[in-house]
Design an enzyme around this catalytic site. Structure first.
Site, PDB file in Angstrom:
ATOM      1  N   HIS A 141       0.791  -1.221   0.000  1.00 17.73           N
ATOM      2  CA  HIS A 141       0.000   0.000   0.000  1.00 17.73           C
ATOM      3  C   HIS A 141       0.830   1.281   0.000  1.00 17.73           C
ATOM      4  CE1 HIS A 141      -3.429   2.324  -0.425  1.00 17.73           C
ATOM      5  NE2 HIS A 141      -3.035   3.098   0.541  1.00 17.73           N
ATOM      6  N   HIS A 155      -8.940   0.325 -11.725  1.00 21.42           N
ATOM      7  CA  HIS A 155      -8.772   1.294 -10.639  1.00 21.42           C
ATOM      8  C   HIS A 155      -7.359   1.860 -10.610  1.00 21.42           C
ATOM      9  CE1 HIS A 155      -8.587   3.067  -6.662  1.00 21.42           C
ATOM     10  NE2 HIS A 155      -7.566   2.277  -6.387  1.00 21.42           N
ATOM     11  N   PHE A 156      -6.344   0.989 -10.638  1.00 26.75           N
ATOM     12  CA  PHE A 156      -5.002   1.561 -10.438  1.00 26.75           C
ATOM     13  C   PHE A 156      -4.464   2.239 -11.683  1.00 26.75           C
ATOM     14  CE2 PHE A 156      -3.495  -3.052 -10.750  1.00 26.75           C
ATOM     15  CZ  PHE A 156      -2.750  -2.930 -11.913  1.00 26.75           C
ATOM     16  N   HIS A 157      -5.009   1.894 -12.853  1.00 26.33           N
ATOM     17  CA  HIS A 157      -4.614   2.695 -14.024  1.00 26.33           C
ATOM     18  C   HIS A 157      -5.200   4.098 -13.916  1.00 26.33           C
ATOM     19  CE1 HIS A 157      -2.995  -0.965 -15.783  1.00 26.33           C
ATOM     20  NE2 HIS A 157      -2.404  -0.210 -16.682  1.00 26.33           N
ATOM     21  N   TYR A 188       1.720   5.490  -2.405  1.00 16.95           N
ATOM     22  CA  TYR A 188       1.870   6.876  -1.946  1.00 16.95           C
ATOM     23  C   TYR A 188       3.249   7.419  -2.281  1.00 16.95           C
ATOM     24  CZ  TYR A 188      -2.685   6.801   0.068  1.00 16.95           C
ATOM     25  OH  TYR A 188      -4.036   6.744   0.198  1.00 16.95           O
ATOM     26  N   ARG A 217      -8.789 -10.306 -13.624  1.00 16.63           N
ATOM     27  CA  ARG A 217      -7.609  -9.629 -14.147  1.00 16.63           C
ATOM     28  C   ARG A 217      -6.596 -10.727 -14.513  1.00 16.63           C
ATOM     29  NH1 ARG A 217      -4.433  -7.480  -8.714  1.00 16.63           N
ATOM     30  NH2 ARG A 217      -3.016  -6.569 -10.226  1.00 16.63           N
ATOM     31  N   ARG A 218      -5.525 -10.392 -15.129  1.00 16.94           N
ATOM     32  CA  ARG A 218      -4.413 -11.319 -15.323  1.00 16.94           C
ATOM     33  C   ARG A 218      -4.734 -12.535 -16.173  1.00 16.94           C
ATOM     34  NH1 ARG A 218      -1.110 -10.827  -9.590  1.00 16.94           N
ATOM     35  NH2 ARG A 218      -0.158  -8.902 -10.261  1.00 16.94           N
TER      36      ARG A 218
END
Lengths: 540, 176
Positions: free
Chosen positions: A217, A368-370, A221, A431-432
């Protein structure tokens, strides 16, 4: 100060970052094409998984680490107005990190490290991959050390003075990265390297996943903080105004660093090896870490409102029209915040403990993370590059109009790519996967979304090429010279009597140590007291 | 230190929003019993076929004397065994998963049946399916080059027509 030396150092780091970025963009487009199943000759699981592993490593570890190091050096030198302390060490760090990348690239590109960028055991890559990754981290630690030393020396020379916000946030990120990388470093050194070399017969995947979650996580950041630094120290000035609150910015960075660390188990909600109580504790922390982002949104938007009103903006919301939309930094933050709102909403779904079951490991997650990394964060990397390139090279930006088109197309491409990706996740697509082999009626609903993702990927690839083109043309072909310096935003309320806890990290490192002990000690130690059974290797 | 009154108000609103989310999660967990799968139970994945619980003839759907339905499925490159199971709708069903080799994950689209299957550990999920349908069971963690092919089927039948297998005693203990 030796201006040319720091510019050369920063530019070298930035170029490695952006070369990795453009290579990975081509891989990304290949992956959406391959995955769609619309082009049968392209289909190959070995090539796809080698590509997706390399894409992940280049984007998440190489682009970010080198960008952060380059930006950190330049920020330190310009905000503290002093040369880089121990520039030889800085170049050593650059060389070690780059050597690590080259080492890791060999097994990646030859299909001997197709373990994806999360490299979960007991499948293992060639040991060279892990050694390369470890060197990448070790090189970046040298950057951390230099940043921390420079702040310490500046404070000794300027007792009682507030450390410039840009530097304070950079050092916050250096401490964050030291704490963050400790988890994966333990996993790689004590588990993965001996396992891949055959020195250990078995590995405990539960312990490995727990250590990886330690890193998983806060690392996001680490990538995001440069974007937040630009929000606070560049945007208000570029918009024509002032930073609304310096103290709240410092508080936001501190809470970000402290609370992004003890919350990694929200990546393990669906895992059997950790108990519900620990997951929930980390879940609560995850909601605490939304607070600095809420505060950042407020402070930054307030700063922009001040700028817009100074420019004659009026009304409750119509001041937004008075912002300088043709300034790349200002346009980038507007688009960045829009993606942050939607990406943040998705993140809250992910964070919501048992609700995570609905989207865990589905296409929603890369969607989401893209959106939040490649969108919110990387668009600010672009804006920072457009801002710093003329300053570092002494040449005027090749084309501001082209830069604006590039930022808009990146935003549009990211929207076209990630919206269907989220929907595919809600429709249950894992995913994947490299192709859809399921003989199920459900998968028919997936096809139009796969097609939309190809279009989104193409727009993004075009945009990425324009970005590199602008940087190359500015540095090597531009004839117009540029002589500006970095301008940091000044504060609307001047900082008076800054308490020491907002100007120093000693206290916060102690708080982090306590919180990490609280949230990780028992979950890690349990593996040494439980009757566990290791897994044998599955390699290449 | 200076904090603008507006910023202070926004701070309280932010804390309120985060608190609301945490509150809903706690209500769901403590009152409705909706939790993440977290049983922390170890098993020797290399000797899975020799354990009582995950031996071949013990896999699939079982009902105990009290009517509790348990489904045991083994995940291994590249499939789920048994290949097909049938369970009733509107009834709590407990799934117990174990891996024979590497890390896998499994979910049934549109349901909350989702868990990672970590070698060395048993994953347990209890859920009930609101209506009859045919669902795929999909592996959702990269487990090797054949990962795309790792899937299987599950049928949820109406409660009334579902045929329970003859009552068998469960062997939840005896894993090594």
């Amino acid at each position: 100060m030796n201006d040319a030396a720091v510019k050369k150092l920063a530019l070298s780091n930035f170029w490695v970052a952006f070369i990795a970025f453009i290579l990975a963009c081509f891989m990304g487009e290949y992956q959406v094409l391959e995955r769609s199943g619309l082009f049968p000759p392209l289909e190959s699981a070995p090539v796809y998984f080698a590509s997706v592993s390399t894409h992940g490593v280049l984007m998440a570890y190489v682009l970010t680490t080198f960008f952060i190091m380059g930006f950190g050096y330049f920020t330190a030198a310009t905000s503290l107005k002093r040369p880089i302390w121990n520039i030889k060490l800085a170049w050593t760090g650059f060389a070690v990190t780059l050597f690590g990348v080259v080492l890791a690239a060999i097994p990646l590109l030859t299909g001997r490290a197709s373990v994806l960028y999360t490299f979960y055991p007991p499948i293992h890559a060639h040991y060279i991959f892990y050694i390369g990754a470890a060197l990448l981290v070790v090189g970046s630690w040298m950057w951390c050390y230099i940043m921390i030393m420079m702040m310490k020396q500046w404070k000794q020379d300027n007792p009682g003075e507030p450390v410039p916000l840009a530097m304070f946030a950079t050092v916050a990120n250096a401490f964050l990265w030291l704490w963050t990388s400790a988890g994966v470093a333990m996993e790689v050194v004590f588990q993965l390297i001996p396992f891949a070399l055959g020195w250990m017969d078995t590995i405990d995947p539960g312990l490995a996943r727990t250590l990886f979650a330690w890193t998983l996580h806060p690392i996001v950041y680490f990538w995001l903080i440069p974007a937040y630094i630009a929000f606070y120290v560049f945007v208000p000035k570029q918009a024509g105004g002032y930073l609304f609150s310096d103290e709240m910015a410092r508080a936001a960075f501190i809470v970000l660093v402290v609370f992004s660390l003890p919350i990694g188990f929200h990546h393990l909600y669906m895992d059997p090896e950790q108990a519900a109580g620990w997951k929930m504790l980390h879940g609560f922390g995850t909601f605490v870490v939304t607070l600095p982002t809420f505060i950042t949104g407020f402070t930054v938007i307030a700063s922009m409102e001040i700028a817009a009103r100074l420019r004659g903006g009026k009304g409750l919301l119509s001041w937004i029209g008075s912002l300088p939309w043709t300034n790349p930094m200002v346009l980038a933050i507007i688009l960045s915040l829009l993606m942050l709102i939607f990406g943040g909403f998705g993140g809250i779904v992910n964070a919501s403990y048992a609700m995570n079951a609905m989207i865990h490991n589905t296409a929603w997650v890369p969607g989401h993370f893209h959106l939040i990394f490649a969108g919110t964060t990387v668009i600010m990397y672009f804006a920072i590059a457009y801002y710093l390139w003329p300053i570092m090279t002494g040449k005027a930006l090749f084309s501001k109009k082209m830069a604006l088109v590039q930022l808009w197309t990146w935003f549009i491409g990211m929207t076209i790519l990630t919206t269907p990706w989220h929907i595919l996740g809600l429709l249950g697509q894992p995913r994947r996967i490299s192709s859809v082999e399921y003989n199920s009626i459900l998968t028919l609903a997936w096809e139009p979304y796969e097609f939309a993702m190809i279009v989104g990927g193409l727009v993004l690839l075009g945009s990425a090429c324009v970005f590199i083109y602008i940087l190359v043309m500015t540095q090597f072909k531009s004839t117009e010279s540029f002589s500006g310096e970095v301008e940091y935003a000044s504060t609307y309320h001047p900082v008076k009597n800054l308490p020491e806890f907002l100007n120093d990290f000693t206290l916060w490192n102690k708080v982090i140590a306590g919180l990490m002990a609280l949230s990780f000690a028992i979950p890690i130690l349990q593996f040494f007291f439980m009757d566990t059974h290791g897994s044998s290797p599955w390699g290449y | 230190m200076h904090i603008d009154p507006l910023e202070k108000k926004w701070g309280y609103i932010s804390i309120g929003m985060a608190g609301l989310f945490v509150g809903i999660i706690m209500i769901d967990s403590f009152i409705h019993g909706i939790d993440a799968p977290s049983n922390v139970e170890t098993i020797n994945s290399a000797r899975l076929h020799l354990t009582k619980e995950f031996a071949e003839d013990n896999l699939g759907v079982q009902v105990d004397e009290k009517g509790k339905i348990t489904v045991r499925i083994v995940a291994a490159r590249y499939g789920f065994f048994p290949k097909h199971v049938t369970v009733p709708a509107e009834t709590p069903v407990t799934f117990r998963w174990a891996s024979m080799d590497v890390l896998h994950g499994v979910h049934m689209p549109m349901t909350n049946m989702s868990t990672m299957i970590v070698p060395g550990y048993v994953s347990e999920v209890t859920t009930s399916f609101p209506k009859p349908a045919k669902y795929p069971l999909l592996c959702n963690e990269y487990c090797g080059l054949g990962h795309d092919h790792m899937w299987s089927n599950i049928t949820v039948e109406a409660k009334e027509t579902w045929q329970a297998p003859s009552i068998t005693k469960t062997e939840e203990t005896g894993n090594e």
